[in-house]
Design an enzyme around this catalytic site. Structure first.
Site, PDB file in Angstrom:
ATOM      1  N   LYS A  14       0.830  -1.223   0.000  1.00 28.68           N
ATOM      2  CA  LYS A  14       0.000   0.000   0.000  1.00 28.68           C
ATOM      3  C   LYS A  14       0.859   1.265   0.000  1.00 28.68           C
ATOM      4  O   LYS A  14       0.582   2.211  -0.719  1.00 28.68           O
ATOM      5  CB  LYS A  14      -0.896   0.057   1.250  1.00 28.68           C
ATOM      6  CG  LYS A  14      -1.851  -1.093   1.403  1.00 28.68           C
ATOM      7  CD  LYS A  14      -2.793  -0.878   2.590  1.00 28.68           C
ATOM      8  CE  LYS A  14      -2.100  -0.827   3.946  1.00 28.68           C
ATOM      9  NZ  LYS A  14      -1.530  -2.096   4.407  1.00 28.68           N
ATOM     10  N   ARG A  90      -9.610   1.270   8.687  1.00 27.79           N
ATOM     11  CA  ARG A  90      -9.145  -0.056   9.098  1.00 27.79           C
ATOM     12  C   ARG A  90     -10.287  -0.913   9.643  1.00 27.79           C
ATOM     13  O   ARG A  90     -10.086  -2.071   9.972  1.00 27.79           O
ATOM     14  CB  ARG A  90      -8.116   0.056  10.224  1.00 27.79           C
ATOM     15  CG  ARG A  90      -6.705   0.441   9.844  1.00 27.79           C
ATOM     16  CD  ARG A  90      -5.976  -0.655   9.119  1.00 27.79           C
ATOM     17  NE  ARG A  90      -4.657  -0.954   9.590  1.00 27.79           N
ATOM     18  CZ  ARG A  90      -3.539  -0.304   9.324  1.00 27.79           C
ATOM     19  NH1 ARG A  90      -3.566   0.756   8.551  1.00 27.79           N
ATOM     20  NH2 ARG A  90      -2.394  -0.714   9.799  1.00 27.79           N
ATOM     21  N   ARG A 129      11.918  -5.100   5.142  1.00 26.63           N
ATOM     22  CA  ARG A 129      11.770  -3.774   4.539  1.00 26.63           C
ATOM     23  C   ARG A 129      12.437  -2.682   5.389  1.00 26.63           C
ATOM     24  O   ARG A 129      12.555  -2.795   6.589  1.00 26.63           O
ATOM     25  CB  ARG A 129      10.319  -3.455   4.223  1.00 26.63           C
ATOM     26  CG  ARG A 129       9.484  -2.958   5.336  1.00 26.63           C
ATOM     27  CD  ARG A 129       8.092  -2.620   4.833  1.00 26.63           C
ATOM     28  NE  ARG A 129       7.171  -2.532   5.947  1.00 26.63           N
ATOM     29  CZ  ARG A 129       5.873  -2.428   5.825  1.00 26.63           C
ATOM     30  NH1 ARG A 129       5.312  -2.434   4.637  1.00 26.63           N
ATOM     31  NH2 ARG A 129       5.102  -2.346   6.883  1.00 26.63           N
ATOM     32  N   ARG A 162      14.484   1.117  10.020  1.00 23.42           N
ATOM     33  CA  ARG A 162      13.449   0.080   9.987  1.00 23.42           C
ATOM     34  C   ARG A 162      12.341   0.502  10.936  1.00 23.42           C
ATOM     35  O   ARG A 162      12.613   1.116  11.963  1.00 23.42           O
ATOM     36  CB  ARG A 162      14.018  -1.260  10.458  1.00 23.42           C
ATOM     37  CG  ARG A 162      14.826  -1.934   9.384  1.00 23.42           C
ATOM     38  CD  ARG A 162      15.376  -3.271   9.841  1.00 23.42           C
ATOM     39  NE  ARG A 162      16.406  -3.708   8.916  1.00 23.42           N
ATOM     40  CZ  ARG A 162      16.164  -4.374   7.785  1.00 23.42           C
ATOM     41  NH1 ARG A 162      14.931  -4.708   7.465  1.00 23.42           N
ATOM     42  NH2 ARG A 162      17.151  -4.708   6.982  1.00 23.42           N
ATOM     43  N   ARG A 174      -0.328  -7.772  13.891  1.00 21.07           N
ATOM     44  CA  ARG A 174      -0.942  -6.861  12.912  1.00 21.07           C
ATOM     45  C   ARG A 174      -1.762  -7.645  11.884  1.00 21.07           C
ATOM     46  O   ARG A 174      -2.816  -7.208  11.439  1.00 21.07           O
ATOM     47  CB  ARG A 174       0.151  -6.035  12.212  1.00 21.07           C
ATOM     48  CG  ARG A 174       0.702  -4.938  13.140  1.00 21.07           C
ATOM     49  CD  ARG A 174       2.063  -4.430  12.717  1.00 21.07           C
ATOM     50  NE  ARG A 174       2.111  -3.870  11.393  1.00 21.07           N
ATOM     51  CZ  ARG A 174       3.233  -3.743  10.673  1.00 21.07           C
ATOM     52  NH1 ARG A 174       4.398  -4.121  11.177  1.00 21.07           N
ATOM     53  NH2 ARG A 174       3.194  -3.234   9.475  1.00 21.07           N
TER      54      ARG A 174
HETATM   55  P1  AMP Z   1       0.589   0.948   8.929  1.00 22.60           P
HETATM   56  O1  AMP Z   1       1.730   1.881   8.754  1.00 22.60           O
HETATM   57  O2  AMP Z   1      -0.621   1.327   8.121  1.00 22.60           O
HETATM   58  O3  AMP Z   1       0.982  -0.491   8.729  1.00 22.60           O
HETATM   59  O4  AMP Z   1       0.136   1.067  10.455  1.00 22.60           O
HETATM   60  C1  AMP Z   1       1.011   0.802  11.523  1.00 22.60           C
HETATM   61  C2  AMP Z   1       0.246   0.779  12.854  1.00 22.60           C
HETATM   62  O5  AMP Z   1      -0.383   2.051  13.068  1.00 22.60           O
HETATM   63  C3  AMP Z   1      -0.903  -0.228  12.930  1.00 22.60           C
HETATM   64  O6  AMP Z   1      -0.435  -1.510  13.334  1.00 22.60           O
HETATM   65  C4  AMP Z   1      -1.804   0.407  13.979  1.00 22.60           C
HETATM   66  O7  AMP Z   1      -1.284   0.236  15.293  1.00 22.60           O
HETATM   67  C5  AMP Z   1      -1.683   1.882  13.653  1.00 22.60           C
HETATM   68  N1  AMP Z   1      -2.677   2.341  12.642  1.00 22.60           N
HETATM   69  C6  AMP Z   1      -2.414   2.786  11.367  1.00 22.60           C
HETATM   70  N2  AMP Z   1      -3.533   3.158  10.748  1.00 22.60           N
HETATM   71  C7  AMP Z   1      -4.539   2.953  11.628  1.00 22.60           C
HETATM   72  C8  AMP Z   1      -5.953   3.131  11.568  1.00 22.60           C
HETATM   73  N3  AMP Z   1      -6.560   3.589  10.455  1.00 22.60           N
HETATM   74  N4  AMP Z   1      -6.689   2.800  12.671  1.00 22.60           N
HETATM   75  C9  AMP Z   1      -6.082   2.360  13.794  1.00 22.60           C
HETATM   76  N5  AMP Z   1      -4.766   2.155  13.920  1.00 22.60           N
HETATM   77  C10 AMP Z   1      -3.990   2.449  12.856  1.00 22.60           C
END
Ligand code: AMP
Length: 218
Positions: A14, A90, A129, A162, A174
């Site tokens: 993404k 999410r 990554r 990282r 996650r």
């Molecule tokens: P990401 O960078 O999108 O993989 O998000 C990393 C972490 O940020 C996730 O594991 C959640 O803890 C938090 N997070 C990101 N986006 C959201 C969202 N829309 N709602 C809730 N938590 C989020």
């Protein structure tokens, strides 16, 4: 104005794809993960410990906090071309919030694109990554190293980092959050006729081309 949601499991690409889409179609990218990481860089932020507790466990941060971040971001960016949402919504509550919020300014979600990927490859992709500390370009020590070792292809920066949550234990949590909460969005957007699924197992550039085609036809 067009508004596109890009969703899918962690590691489905993404971040990489939304950067390219934002550039090509002159959209503003809104990544809630990036916004949260910025908050975590500042220990004086009033939300720091609340966010950190959830983030480090690979759990979702509360809808109230996230939805407010979206409102603040959109209000401060005021982009007429539109937005590409990466990692938001999410869950269904966030999805409904976004639709209500956009409706207030007579806008809507135009497409929700699912980056569909086999679970087997995800953990390996994520733990390898890393990103450029300067411009945020995303690399992978197995599949996408910088052309010159330790020099960013985009900005020639030489500092890389990282993500703290890209370790095997947190990635598994996650992925569970994704299965339990985010996957419900597939049905949510399908029912509204907004869902498009893209096979994200393929080479990055092939996936990008598909995404460009979809968005050009909106
Ligand atoms: P990401 O960078 O999108 O993989 O998000 C990393 C972490 O940020 C996730 O594991 C959640 O803890 C938090 N997070 C990101 N986006 C959201 C969202 N829309 N709602 C809730 N938590 C989020």
């Amino acid at each position: 104005m067009i508004n596109i949601i890009l969703f899918g499991a962690p590691g489905s690409g993404k971040g990489t794809q939304s950067d390219k889409i934002a550039k090509k179609f002159e959209l503003v990218k809104i990544s809630t993960g990036d916004i949260l990481r910025e908050c975590l860089n500042d220990a004086t932020n009033p939300l720091y410990s609340t966010i950190k507790e959830k983030y480090d466990k690979g759990q979702l941060v509360s809808d109230d906090i996230i939805n407010q971040m979206i409102v603040n971001y959109i209000d401060s960016s005021k982009n007429n071309n539109g937005y590409i949402f990466d990692g938001f919504p999410r869950n269904i509550a966030q999805g409904e919030f976004l639709q209500d919020y956009l409706q207030k300014s007579h806008n809507k979600v135009d497409k929700a694109i699912l980056m569909d990927i086999d679970a087997g490859v995800l953990i390996d992709r994520i733990v390898n990554r890393f990103t450029c500390n300067n411009c945020g370009a995303i690399y992978n020590s197995k599949t996408k190293k910088p052309t010159i070792d330790n020099v960013c292809d985009i900005c020639v920066g030489t500092n890389f980092k990282r993500r703290s949550d890209d370790n095997e234990e947190t990635v598994k949590k996650r992925l569970t959050e994704y299965k339990n909460l985010t996957e419900s969005l597939i049905n949510f957007y399908e029912k509204q006729g907004l869902l498009i699924t893209v096979d994200a197992n393929r080479e990055v550039d092939v996936v990008t081309q598909d995404l460009y085609d979809i968005i050009s036809h909106i």
